[in-house]
Design a protein around this motif. Structure first.
Motif, PDB file in Angstrom:
ATOM      1  N   PHE A 168       0.774  -1.286  -0.158  1.00  0.00           N
ATOM      2  CA  PHE A 168      -0.176  -0.011  -0.380  1.00  0.00           C
ATOM      3  C   PHE A 168       0.869   1.189   0.020  1.00  0.00           C
ATOM      4  CE2 PHE A 168      -2.363   3.275   2.167  1.00  0.00           C
ATOM      5  CZ  PHE A 168      -4.403   3.236   1.068  1.00  0.00           C
ATOM      6  N   ALA A 169       1.834   1.471   0.718  1.00  0.00           N
ATOM      7  CA  ALA A 169       2.246   2.012   1.246  1.00  0.00           C
ATOM      8  C   ALA A 169       3.478   2.632  -0.666  1.00  0.00           C
ATOM      9  CB  ALA A 169       3.543   2.385   1.968  1.00  0.00           C
ATOM     10  N   GLY A 170       4.039   1.860  -0.962  1.00  0.00           N
ATOM     11  CA  GLY A 170       4.506   1.577  -2.381  1.00  0.00           C
ATOM     12  C   GLY A 170       3.779   1.890  -3.611  1.00  0.00           C
ATOM     13  N   LEU A 171       1.948   1.489  -3.548  1.00  0.00           N
ATOM     14  CA  LEU A 171       1.579   2.211  -4.162  1.00  0.00           C
ATOM     15  C   LEU A 171       1.268   3.666  -3.995  1.00  0.00           C
ATOM     16  CD1 LEU A 171      -1.164  -0.704  -4.428  1.00  0.00           C
ATOM     17  CD2 LEU A 171       0.597   0.133  -6.787  1.00  0.00           C
ATOM     18  N   GLY A 172       1.011   3.995  -3.143  1.00  0.00           N
ATOM     19  CA  GLY A 172       0.807   5.577  -2.851  1.00  0.00           C
ATOM     20  C   GLY A 172       1.513   6.592  -2.990  1.00  0.00           C
ATOM     21  N   ARG A 173       3.218   6.122  -2.629  1.00  0.00           N
ATOM     22  CA  ARG A 173       4.498   6.332  -3.513  1.00  0.00           C
ATOM     23  C   ARG A 173       4.328   6.925  -4.440  1.00  0.00           C
ATOM     24  NH1 ARG A 173      10.255   4.952  -3.779  1.00  0.00           N
ATOM     25  NH2 ARG A 173      11.231   7.044  -4.000  1.00  0.00           N
TER      26      ARG A 173
ATOM     27  N   GLN B  39       4.375   9.970  -6.984  1.00  0.00           N
ATOM     28  CA  GLN B  39       4.943  10.998  -7.507  1.00  0.00           C
ATOM     29  C   GLN B  39       4.774  10.875  -9.202  1.00  0.00           C
ATOM     30  OE1 GLN B  39       7.684   7.321  -7.790  1.00  0.00           O
ATOM     31  NE2 GLN B  39       9.378   8.185  -6.297  1.00  0.00           N
ATOM     32  N   LYS B  40       3.824  10.085 -10.023  1.00  0.00           N
ATOM     33  CA  LYS B  40       3.060  10.511 -10.647  1.00  0.00           C
ATOM     34  C   LYS B  40       1.965  11.426 -10.813  1.00  0.00           C
ATOM     35  CE  LYS B  40       0.905   9.441 -15.099  1.00  0.00           C
ATOM     36  NZ  LYS B  40       1.924   9.825 -15.698  1.00  0.00           N
ATOM     37  N   VAL B  41       2.066  12.002  -9.909  1.00  0.00           N
ATOM     38  CA  VAL B  41       1.183  13.750  -9.417  1.00  0.00           C
ATOM     39  C   VAL B  41       1.897  14.559 -10.103  1.00  0.00           C
ATOM     40  CG1 VAL B  41      -0.543  15.292  -8.403  1.00  0.00           C
ATOM     41  CG2 VAL B  41      -1.108  12.393  -8.836  1.00  0.00           C
ATOM     42  N   MET B  42       3.057  14.372  -8.408  1.00  0.00           N
ATOM     43  CA  MET B  42       4.447  15.177  -9.192  1.00  0.00           C
ATOM     44  C   MET B  42       4.724  15.276 -10.354  1.00  0.00           C
ATOM     45  SD  MET B  42       5.690  15.001  -5.091  1.00  0.00           S
ATOM     46  CE  MET B  42       7.064  16.005  -5.394  1.00  0.00           C
ATOM     47  N   GLY B  43       5.467  15.035 -10.846  1.00  0.00           N
ATOM     48  CA  GLY B  43       5.475  14.481 -12.367  1.00  0.00           C
ATOM     49  C   GLY B  43       4.940  15.129 -13.443  1.00  0.00           C
ATOM     50  N   ASP B  44       3.408  14.836 -13.432  1.00  0.00           N
ATOM     51  CA  ASP B  44       2.396  15.293 -14.120  1.00  0.00           C
ATOM     52  C   ASP B  44       2.147  16.937 -13.913  1.00  0.00           C
ATOM     53  OD1 ASP B  44       2.196  13.136 -15.748  1.00  0.00           O
ATOM     54  OD2 ASP B  44       0.123  12.782 -14.547  1.00  0.00           O
ATOM     55  N   ARG B  45       2.263  17.329 -12.811  1.00  0.00           N
ATOM     56  CA  ARG B  45       2.054  18.825 -12.389  1.00  0.00           C
ATOM     57  C   ARG B  45       3.147  19.344 -12.897  1.00  0.00           C
ATOM     58  NH1 ARG B  45       1.232  19.473  -6.915  1.00  0.00           N
ATOM     59  NH2 ARG B  45      -0.841  18.369  -7.584  1.00  0.00           N
ATOM     60  N   LYS B  46       4.977  18.956 -12.734  1.00  0.00           N
ATOM     61  CA  LYS B  46       6.293  19.334 -13.512  1.00  0.00           C
ATOM     62  C   LYS B  46       6.118  19.650 -14.974  1.00  0.00           C
ATOM     63  CE  LYS B  46      10.858  19.584 -11.497  1.00  0.00           C
ATOM     64  NZ  LYS B  46      11.558  18.798 -10.871  1.00  0.00           N
TER      65      LYS B  46
END
Length: 61
Positions: free
Chosen positions: A18-23, A27-34
């Motif tokens: 669960f922690a790995g999936l959340g991470r 990362q995907k959301v932050m990368g898309d935003r950047k």
């Protein structure tokens, strides 16, 4: 009656997954935003780079 010993392994593995999936999601959301903020489509290979360069250099009539 003796109590059953409960395994701790399954909850620990579930928490790690669960922690790995959340991470990964973060990362995907932050990368898309950047990427959206920088207006960069992605890395270009050498062939694409050369094609763009050729289009920019050719004079228009």
């Amino acid at each position: 009656m003796a109590e059953k010993s409960k395994s701790v392994l399954l909850p620990v593995v579930a928490a790690a997954v669960f922690a790995g999936l959340g991470r990964m999601v973060l990362q995907k959301v932050m990368g898309d935003r950047k990427a959206r903020e920088s207006n960069v489509a992605g890395p270009l290979d050498e062939k694409t780079r050369a094609g763009i360069s050729e289009l920019v250099r050719t004079p228009r009539e």
